[in-house]
Design a protein around this motif. Sequence first.
Motif: not given
Length: 281
Positions: A205-232
């Motif tokens: 349970d504690d392990a999943f507190k440490y999944v935040e990312d700064r290397l790849h996710q934001s670049y992928r999310i921001n490519q598509y409006e649908e993905m941005k809305e979904f994540v938001r």
Amino acid sequence: MKIMVPATTTNLGAGFDVFGLALDLFNEVFFSFDTDKTFIESTGKYAPDLESYDLFFEVFEFFEKKTGYRVPPVKIRQVCNIPVSSGLGSSAAVIVSALYIANVGTKANLSQRDLMKLAVELEGHPDNVVPAFVGGLVVCYQDGDVFDFERFELDFELTFLVPNFSLCTNNMRRVLPKEVSFEDAVFNIKNSCQFLAKIASGKLDDAFKYVEDRLHQSYRINQYEEMKEFVRAVVSKKPSYWFVSGSGPSICTDVKDVEGIPYLRDVLRLKVNNRGLIISK
């Protein structure tokens, strides 16, 4: 003959290109060499989403080139239980099943590790294919020709939100930057190391507190409006964790209330699969 190839989720946020996890959801693949022409068909929930069988033939050609053995004609029927182009390893499942079929059909008798090496060379990312072979949580290493991994068995259930749109993995790889900031690199190193330390200590349970990312996710999310809305919409539910599964678009999260999340197609609650590839005669 029948094989069952598990779905996988990779990266797990901070563990970009390193962490991969097999899930208790399988594509079932039946095959026979009692034919004079290769024939492939699909059934199952996600079969209508398949656009072609080109990847099967690409794998067969790759196997022939690397081993010198010719893959004989084969009849294949796959039951598609893994969502297609959704970040849950549908392409990896094809690669693993096709390599296994080629190995049986040619009587090349390659070991599982040899098949994994071929899969890694073809796919380019060990975290995508190795868990499908061996199951569990896999921590992968690849540097040139050097390939290694360690495997952990877990007893854990994860929830995946699968949207009704798909993303092309190759396109999602192309949007990633060539360079990242020192601060972001250190951030991911700290999170991925802490995630693995908690796993090794049995504190899942504690392990999943440490999944935040700064290397790849934001670049992928921001490519598509649908993905941005979904994540938001997912983030607005204030989950204690979330991450993009593979290169997306599915999201793994502990959100319980999914009402109002746009584009939502399926909610999959899947246990970790510690078995990997299952072979039935």
